[in-house]
Design an enzyme around this catalytic site. Structure first.
Site, PDB file in Angstrom:
ATOM      1  N   GLU A  32       0.836  -1.210   0.000  1.00 26.68           N
ATOM      2  CA  GLU A  32       0.000   0.000   0.000  1.00 26.68           C
ATOM      3  C   GLU A  32       0.872   1.262   0.000  1.00 26.68           C
ATOM      4  OE1 GLU A  32      -1.730   2.785   3.219  1.00 26.68           O
ATOM      5  OE2 GLU A  32      -2.356   0.727   3.623  1.00 26.68           O
ATOM      6  N   GLU A 109       6.295   3.699  11.535  1.00 27.36           N
ATOM      7  CA  GLU A 109       4.855   3.578  11.766  1.00 27.36           C
ATOM      8  C   GLU A 109       4.562   2.498  12.809  1.00 27.36           C
ATOM      9  OE1 GLU A 109       0.699   2.913   9.212  1.00 27.36           O
ATOM     10  OE2 GLU A 109       2.644   2.847   8.198  1.00 27.36           O
TER      11      GLU A 109
END
Length: 401
Positions: A32, A109
């Protein structure tokens, strides 16, 4: 939606973290990110700049069973949105250099996610329910799995999984259907030439129950207590949704009143139901002082047992139905929400139900149906995910109740 001046365009891909083998853990989310790094037509800066120049929103998200790429723009800029999003999905380069640079971003992240125990506790609960099954693993991956993924493996995952039969395009806003179809046909024409990899069949998840406890020196304990729920296609899902709203879906719900309003034990307390292709989960979240965790768990257990045994009152059920109907309609006044509703429904259910039909189904739920699904689901074996300063506890006594 002719009364608005915007349009939302989404591409839903039926590929998520559930499709990953152990060696591929985190590949769907990694991919993604990589699709925004560049195509043969645009590099990463050009992708960002062309959308910024029209004030558009461009983003994506990965879930257990699907991934979505979307843009929201002025209605006059829809052709640009279709071109950019379809370009990302069908013609990304996925170069080794981009994989290495984005690897660091994803590791950051993961660190950001791990710093928020209110997020991590939901991963702990999923692990307690599903164990090492793909549904029990975090979508984002782990430090170990992200560090071990090679550029070749991710590129192969992209070429094999991102194929036309696994995709749904959804659009909402001030748009003309025939015009959108022409834009999509042009943008996705070459995708059918891609050689697909054989899809890995989804293995059914095990019927596990247990506790996952993570000892952390946090100021607040975070817990999710719950059990296996209903699959997405279960006809009782509307009754379970009504049950969920009455039990922990709003300020008048049982859990909010008992845990927060009457006793002040938690700032945030709620219940939720999640559905997958062949399984589901039902959970109760609360964040509280570590010294009050036993009291909060006891209250939650008492409420779950009481509703399983006696059900909910007719008034609670009517109020939950009204809340569901109102919030559903209000949410769908936004083009992005409409795009998400129709795209996800078409992808995972194969059809899009009219809003009036959904509202009628909610209104048709009877108190007896809510009590029956409570008697089934809320009596299932308990699982627990908990994070806090608990170095010497496994909370086995909670699950044994």
């Amino acid at each position: 939606m002719p009364g608005v001046r915007s349009a939302a365009f989404g591409v839903w891909v039926g590929v998520g973290s559930r499709d990953e083998s152990g060696l591929e853990h985190g590949a769907s989310h990694f991919l993604e990110h990589l699709l925004f790094k560049g195509t043969r037509k645009r590099d990463a800066l050009e992708i960002a700049a062309v959308m910024d120049a029209v004030g558009g929103e461009l983003n994506a998200f990965t879930a257990k069973e699907y991934t979505c790429y979307y843009a929201r723009v002025l209605d006059s800029d829809l052709p640009l949105a279709v071109d950019v999003v379809s370009d990302l999905v069908t013609d990304a380069l996925v170069t080794p250099d981009d994989v290495e640079s984005e690897r660091g971003v994803i590791l950051e992240e993961i660190s950001m996610h791990d710093d928020d125990p209110g997020d991590v506790v939901h991963d702990a609960f999923a692990e307690a329910l599903y164990g090492p099954h793909p549904l029990g693993r975090p979508v984002i991956g782990t430090v170990e799995s992200i560090e071990s993924l090679s550029a070749e493996a991710i590129a192969g995952y992209y070429r094999g999984r991102y194929r036309a039969p696994e995709m749904v395009v959804s659009v909402a806003g001030n748009v003309d259907h025939d015009h959108v179809v022409r834009l999509v046909q042009e943008a996705f024409g070459a995708l059918g030439d891609r050689e697909p990899a054989p899809l890995r069949p989804w293995a059914p998840p095990p019927a596990l129950c247990g506790a996952v406890v993570e000892d952390r020196p946090t100021e607040q304990a975070h817990l999710v207590l719950g059990m296996h729920g209903l699959a997405r296609g279960d006809s009782r899902r509307y009754a379970l949704s009504v049950l969920n709203n009455a039990l922990g879906g709003g300020m008048s719900s049982r859990l909010f009143q008992e845990v927060r309003e009457k006793r002040g034990l938690a700032y945030s307390v709620y219940s939720y139901a999640s559905h997958h292709h062949d399984t589901g989960m039902f959970g109760v979240y609360a964040g509280c002082s570590p010294s009050r965790v036993d009291e909060v768990l006891e209250l939650c257990l008492d409420e779950l047992a009481a509703v399983a045994e006696k059900g909910l009152s007719d008034e609670e059920i009517r109020r939950a139905q009204g809340q569901m109907r109102g919030s559903l309609v209000l949410d769908l006044e936004d083009t992005g929400s409409q795009m998400s509703r129709i795209g996800k429904a078409e992808l995972v259910q194969g059809k899009v139900l009219p809003i009036d039909e959904i509202l009628s189904s909610i209104a048709a739920v009877t108190p007896d149906e809510v009590r029956a699904v409570a008697d089934d689901v809320l009596r299932r074996p308990l699982s627990l995910g908990i994070i806090g300063p608990f170095p010497d506890r496994d909370f086995a006594e909670v699950l044994a109740r």
